[in-house]
Every structure is written in structure tokens, then in C-alpha cells.
Design a protein around this motif. Sequence first.
Motif, PDB file in Angstrom:
ATOM      1  N   ASP A 102      -6.632   4.645  -2.429  1.00  0.00           N
ATOM      2  CA  ASP A 102      -6.019   4.206  -1.173  1.00  0.00           C
ATOM      3  C   ASP A 102      -6.815   3.042  -0.598  1.00  0.00           C
ATOM      4  OD1 ASP A 102      -4.945   3.837   1.324  1.00  0.00           O
ATOM      5  OD2 ASP A 102      -5.091   5.935   1.947  1.00  0.00           O
ATOM      6  N   ILE A 103      -6.340   1.817  -0.845  1.00  0.00           N
ATOM      7  CA  ILE A 103      -7.044   0.630  -0.341  1.00  0.00           C
ATOM      8  C   ILE A 103      -6.389   0.090   0.930  1.00  0.00           C
ATOM      9  CG2 ILE A 103      -7.863   0.011  -2.633  1.00  0.00           C
ATOM     10  CD1 ILE A 103      -5.678  -2.162  -2.717  1.00  0.00           C
ATOM     11  N   VAL A 104      -5.506   0.876   1.525  1.00  0.00           N
ATOM     12  CA  VAL A 104      -4.788   0.454   2.729  1.00  0.00           C
ATOM     13  C   VAL A 104      -5.335   1.113   3.986  1.00  0.00           C
ATOM     14  CG1 VAL A 104      -2.548   0.365   3.879  1.00  0.00           C
ATOM     15  CG2 VAL A 104      -2.691  -0.031   1.405  1.00  0.00           C
ATOM     16  N   VAL A 115       3.531  -6.388   3.344  1.00  0.00           N
ATOM     17  CA  VAL A 115       3.460  -5.051   2.756  1.00  0.00           C
ATOM     18  C   VAL A 115       3.058  -4.036   3.819  1.00  0.00           C
ATOM     19  CG1 VAL A 115       2.294  -3.622   1.041  1.00  0.00           C
ATOM     20  CG2 VAL A 115       2.909  -5.986   0.479  1.00  0.00           C
ATOM     21  N   LEU A 116       2.154  -4.445   4.695  1.00  0.00           N
ATOM     22  CA  LEU A 116       1.665  -3.532   5.730  1.00  0.00           C
ATOM     23  C   LEU A 116       2.735  -3.186   6.759  1.00  0.00           C
ATOM     24  CD1 LEU A 116      -1.913  -4.912   6.475  1.00  0.00           C
ATOM     25  CD2 LEU A 116      -1.266  -3.008   4.995  1.00  0.00           C
ATOM     26  N   ALA A 174      -9.574  -2.263   2.576  1.00  0.00           N
ATOM     27  CA  ALA A 174      -9.718  -3.327   1.575  1.00  0.00           C
ATOM     28  C   ALA A 174      -8.558  -4.318   1.617  1.00  0.00           C
ATOM     29  CB  ALA A 174      -9.845  -2.704   0.180  1.00  0.00           C
ATOM     30  N   LEU A 175      -7.340  -3.820   1.662  1.00  0.00           N
ATOM     31  CA  LEU A 175      -6.190  -4.723   1.656  1.00  0.00           C
ATOM     32  C   LEU A 175      -6.179  -5.604   2.898  1.00  0.00           C
ATOM     33  CD1 LEU A 175      -3.569  -5.753   0.400  1.00  0.00           C
ATOM     34  CD2 LEU A 175      -2.356  -3.895   1.577  1.00  0.00           C
ATOM     35  N   GLN A 176      -6.478  -5.028   4.040  1.00  0.00           N
ATOM     36  CA  GLN A 176      -6.487  -5.805   5.273  1.00  0.00           C
ATOM     37  C   GLN A 176      -7.530  -6.919   5.208  1.00  0.00           C
ATOM     38  OE1 GLN A 176      -5.624  -2.722   4.833  1.00  0.00           O
ATOM     39  NE2 GLN A 176      -5.451  -1.566   6.730  1.00  0.00           N
ATOM     40  N   LYS A 218       7.793  -2.631   1.057  1.00  0.00           N
ATOM     41  CA  LYS A 218       7.084  -2.043  -0.072  1.00  0.00           C
ATOM     42  C   LYS A 218       7.314  -2.792  -1.383  1.00  0.00           C
ATOM     43  CE  LYS A 218       6.961   2.625   1.873  1.00  0.00           C
ATOM     44  NZ  LYS A 218       7.311   4.052   1.688  1.00  0.00           N
ATOM     45  N   ASP A 219       8.446  -3.468  -1.519  1.00  0.00           N
ATOM     46  CA  ASP A 219       8.747  -4.188  -2.750  1.00  0.00           C
ATOM     47  C   ASP A 219       8.324  -5.650  -2.696  1.00  0.00           C
ATOM     48  OD1 ASP A 219       9.868  -1.997  -4.105  1.00  0.00           O
ATOM     49  OD2 ASP A 219      11.789  -2.284  -3.096  1.00  0.00           O
TER      50      ASP A 219
END
Length: 289
Positions: free
Chosen positions: A85-87, A216-217, A21-23, A221-222
Motif C-alpha cells: 500500500d503506497i497510497v 488516481v487519488l 509514497a505515491l503522494q 482508477k483506470d
Amino acid sequence: MSLELILAAFGGGLFGATIGALQSFIFTGFLVLAGIAVAASGGTVDITGLVAFGPMFGPHVAFGGGVAAAAFAGLKRKNLDNGKDIVTPLNSTKDLSVLMVGGIFGVIGLLLNYLYGTILAIPTDTVALSVFTSGLIARLAFGSLGVFGKLSPVSGASDEIAAAAEPAKKVYLDAKNLAFNILMAFGLGLVFSKVVLDIQNPVLGFGFSAASLILVLIGLKDFPVTHHITLIAGVAAMQTGSIILGAVFAVVSAILCELTGNIFNTYGDTHIDPPAMAIFISTFIVLLF
């Protein structure tokens, strides 16, 4: 609405599940920027509308499909550690049923957006409203903790959920974090409002913010999620002609994201997208003005 469009949405939801999803959302951001570039150079092909927000990478289709498939994979098929987990690309599951869920929710997202935007003509960002509704349907279909979750960290969920605040603080806003986000939103709201007014395209900030999540990928992380801030700044600036009001509404959206994130996601077992909630609520408020 044509059968071809519905079939394409099935493929788009399936594709969103396959890559994660995130990608898929990051691709949306890059395509929005590409669409703006094409329009600025005099091109006549609507890349933004037909591709970035269409049946291939529209968040209501690809992202929504990926979110639902992750919920199903994590909670029903046990292919993931959790349903939020959308990654992780669900290509890793090699599970036909997971991809089918992604495709089905791609169609659901398309139909929701058609209902909200064309039939009901709700004065808001109907793509964001569709993303929220799709996530809510996925939680009711595949989750076991209800709409708002339980007042305890979810077993087997991510570190963020496991480290959530005490049960007594169900709706909890950290004052320091909120103040930081307000100032960040105001600053981003000012600059993106100015640029949006200069180029007369309200989705520039959205494209930049969505595409920037690629960082982020790669391990930052921040790195902040800001598309609910920059998009609303652009929309408000275009509606009012004021960068100050653009920044003010950007702050409103930032606060709404913090609040809705705590209400729906802190103790839930699937992903309901806080920025999407902030966007459709904020857009509705902006359009009232």
C-alpha cells in the motif's frame, strides 16, 4: 557528500512515509514542471535538480522511503492491510518506528544514487536504479515471500494481487493489454518527443506524467501510469534527434514495465516499482546508441 545532505535525506524519507509514497511522487512531478517553468523564464535556481530530485522529493529518497515504510507497516507492524500500500499516508499509523524506517531508507536511497551515479558512474538513470534497489532491499528486509514472491495470490493483499493469474502463469502478458499499451506508448512517445525537442528539456514528460497521477487519488482508477514512457521518449529524442526513435524507445520501456511488473510484483508482498525498472533499463539501452 555532506552530513547535512544525509540528514536532509533522512527527513525526506520520513516525510515521504508520512504523506505516502505515491503522494510524494506526485509532488515530484509538479516540482519538475515548476523547475521547467523557472528555467524557461530565465531563472537561475535549479528547482528540478535541487528540490524535485533532491533530498526532499527525489524519488530515490521520498518515494523509496515511503515504499519501505509501507512494507514495514504492513508486514511487520500490521498497521496496514498489506505491505504494498503506497497510497495510505503513514501518518495514520502514529507509529514512530514506521517513520524511522522511512527516514533510514531515504538515506539508503541517497547513498545508492551517489554510489551508482558518482562513484560507479553507471550510464543510466541512477535515480530509477536506486528506487529499484531500495525496493528490493525493503522486500528482502521486511517481506516473507522472497524476491519474486510465491506462485499464489498473497493473503491479505490488494484486490489486484488477489485477482492475479493462475500460478502456472507466473510471467504472464495479456496480448490485448500489451497491444493497447504499445500503441498508447507509441502515440505518447511521438508527441512528447516532439515537445521535448522543441523546448530541449528531456524531463518534461516525466513531470507531466508524475503530476497527472493526482487523478488516481481522486478516484480515476483506470488512469494510466506513463512516466516510464514519456521520460524515455524525451531522453531518446534528445539523444537521437528523432521523434520516431523517441517513440520506439517509449514502446520498449512500456513492454519492459509490463514484463518486470509481472516478474516482481504479481506475487510479491511489497512494492518494487516496475516503471523504475523500465526506466533504468531503457535509459541504459538508449545511452548505448
